[in-house]
Design a protein around this motif. Structure first.
Motif, PDB file in Angstrom:
ATOM      1  N   ASP A  97      26.966  -8.523  -7.909  1.00 36.70           N
ATOM      2  CA  ASP A  97      26.198  -9.112  -6.807  1.00 36.70           C
ATOM      3  C   ASP A  97      24.993  -9.919  -7.287  1.00 36.70           C
ATOM      4  O   ASP A  97      24.754 -11.033  -6.839  1.00 36.70           O
ATOM      5  N   GLN A  98      24.222  -9.315  -8.237  1.00 43.28           N
ATOM      6  CA  GLN A  98      23.041 -10.024  -8.723  1.00 43.28           C
ATOM      7  C   GLN A  98      23.437 -11.354  -9.345  1.00 43.28           C
ATOM      8  O   GLN A  98      22.806 -12.385  -9.100  1.00 43.28           O
ATOM      9  N   GLY A  99      24.538 -11.326 -10.118  1.00 39.03           N
ATOM     10  CA  GLY A  99      24.984 -12.551 -10.763  1.00 39.03           C
ATOM     11  C   GLY A  99      25.324 -13.615  -9.746  1.00 39.03           C
ATOM     12  O   GLY A  99      24.976 -14.784  -9.917  1.00 39.03           O
ATOM     13  N   GLN A 100      25.980 -13.207  -8.658  1.00 40.17           N
ATOM     14  CA  GLN A 100      26.322 -14.184  -7.621  1.00 40.17           C
ATOM     15  C   GLN A 100      25.079 -14.770  -6.984  1.00 40.17           C
ATOM     16  O   GLN A 100      24.982 -15.985  -6.804  1.00 40.17           O
ATOM     17  N   GLY A 101      24.108 -13.908  -6.647  1.00 45.06           N
ATOM     18  CA  GLY A 101      22.883 -14.400  -6.022  1.00 45.06           C
ATOM     19  C   GLY A 101      22.169 -15.402  -6.903  1.00 45.06           C
ATOM     20  O   GLY A 101      21.758 -16.477  -6.450  1.00 45.06           O
ATOM     21  N   ILE A 102      22.035 -15.055  -8.219  1.00 39.80           N
ATOM     22  CA  ILE A 102      21.353 -15.962  -9.142  1.00 39.80           C
ATOM     23  C   ILE A 102      22.096 -17.281  -9.238  1.00 39.80           C
ATOM     24  O   ILE A 102      21.496 -18.363  -9.230  1.00 39.80           O
TER      25      ILE A 102
END
Lengths: 267, 62, 71
Positions: B3-8
């Motif tokens: 999820d964090q990777g997608q947001g970034i």
């Protein structure tokens, strides 16, 4: 009451009202010697680095199979980073990156805690140059890891061209992805750390300097308001403590994230 | 990608598209003395960024 | 003490322009949380769509800050 400002804001360049970016100016430590780049904030960063090295040397000194209290504390701190950042994000390939991740989280944490520590009271990373330096190191790390794994050409293709884009759009998409992966990523990484600490420290300066001015104004009502303002600045210090820890964690998580996206297989 | 990777990825793509094409439009504007290219570049940039994001994230078929 | 307010009115405009995207982003992820609570196995599909919606909404906020500085 004149000694509250030097006590709570000892390293600021300029403590006049209103606080501004000029309040973050550094002072040369040895003026007139031609080494003006040795300033108080750089010295603080060096002290932070030495402190981190000392802490980890103390933790890892004379390790035994059955850990004592000191070793147990060190292992707990290390395991926290290893399990919640390394294994969680990098998966099975986390081991070679652990020294960098542990070093960077402890360095940022120590420097952010300087913002609440008497004698310093200044978070080093509220000066943007230091944050850019850290982001540059992370940038070099994740690009080097990706190039080492895929080779230069393949890595650039992987980072600049998403799957399934028609050939006619390549000329528009490739610069966009290039900027996204090689320019905005490290800059947002640095800006996130810098902006949080800069804004927090600016709020502290507003309360401390403004409160001191109100106390010195001579009117009883204003002086009471100034006293409340100085007291309230300690609540802001507590908030900054939280923000400092959180930003150290986030910087490390994002570094791990970038490394993970540089070595990830295409899906 | 988690999820964090997608947001970034989403945020940095949007920033990159708007900076790149909005900046190009702004440069054209200050060169030619017009006021047309900045909004055009901003819209083109956001459209391209959203296109890439759809390409990257929209592949999830349930 | 003389009270003086300086700065650019563009920033007030930008402040107003962030309100819409703020509510939009909050609503998108509130819906994802709601949906995950109802049907945890559909989380991946919902997040994929949510990021696209987030991008469309967040573009407005970034256009806002760009125009606040340019105009």
């Amino acid at each position: 009451m004149h000694n509250i400002v030097p006590l709570l804001l000892p390293l600021e360049g300029d403590t006049s009202w209103p606080p501004s970016a000029a309040s973050f100016n550094s002072r040369p430590l040895f003026p007139g010697l031609g080494i003006d780049w040795v300033n108080n904030h750089m010295m603080q960063a060096v002290i932070g680095a030495l402190l981190v090295i000392a802490i980890w040397l103390i933790f890892s000194h004379r390790q035994t199979v059955v850990p004592g209290k000191r070793q147990f504390l060190g292992e707990m701190a290390y395991n926290l980073v290893r399990n919640s950042i390394g294994k969680e994000i990098l998966g099975s390939e986390f081991r070679p990156f652990m020294p960098y991740l542990v070093a960077i989280i402890s360095f940022i944490l120590v420097n952010n805690l300087f913002g609440e520590l008497f004698l310093f009271m200044f978070p080093t990373f509220s000066k943007i140059g230091y944050a850019y330096g850290l982001a540059l190191m992370s940038w070099l790390l994740y690009n080097a890891v990706g190039i080492k794994k895929y080779g230069f050409g393949h890595y650039m293709k992987k980072m600049t061209l998403p799957d399934g884009v028609p050939v006619g759009l390549w000329i528009l998409i490739i610069p966009l992805e290039f900027i996204s992966n090689f320019v905005t990523r490290p800059i947002t990484l640095a800006l996130r750390l810098f902006a949080n600490l800069f804004a927090g420290h600016l709020v502290i300066m507003v309360f401390v300097i403004g409160g001191t001015m109100l106390i010195e104004s001579g009117t009883l009502f204003y002086a009471a308001a100034g006293g409340v303002s100085i007291l309230f600045s300690f609540a802001i210090f507590a908030l900054e403590l939280l923000v400092g820890c959180l930003q150290a964690y986030i910087f490390t998580v994002l570094t791990a994230q970038y490394v993970s996206s540089a070595i990830a297989e295409e899906h | 990608m988690n999820d964090q990777g997608q947001g970034i990825t989403v945020v940095s793509l949007l920033l990159a598209g708007l900076l790149l094409y909005g900046g190009a439009g702004w440069l054209l504007d200050s060169w030619l003395g017009t006021r047309l290219f900045t909004p055009f570049g901003l819209i083109l940039g956001s459209a391209l960024s959203i296109y890439v994001i759809v390409k990257k994230m929209g592949g999830v078929k349930s | 003490m003389l009270l003086e307010i300086g700065g650019s009115i563009n920033m007030i405009g930008y402040a107003l322009a962030t309100l819409g995207p703020a509510i939009g982003v909050a609503w998108i992820f509130a819906s994802v949380i709601n949906g995950t609570a109802r049907q945890p196995e559909a989380r991946g599909a919902m997040l994929g769509t949510a990021w696209i919606g987030f991008a469309v909404v967040e573009a407005l906020a970034i256009i806002g800050i760009a125009l606040a500085f340019v105009l």
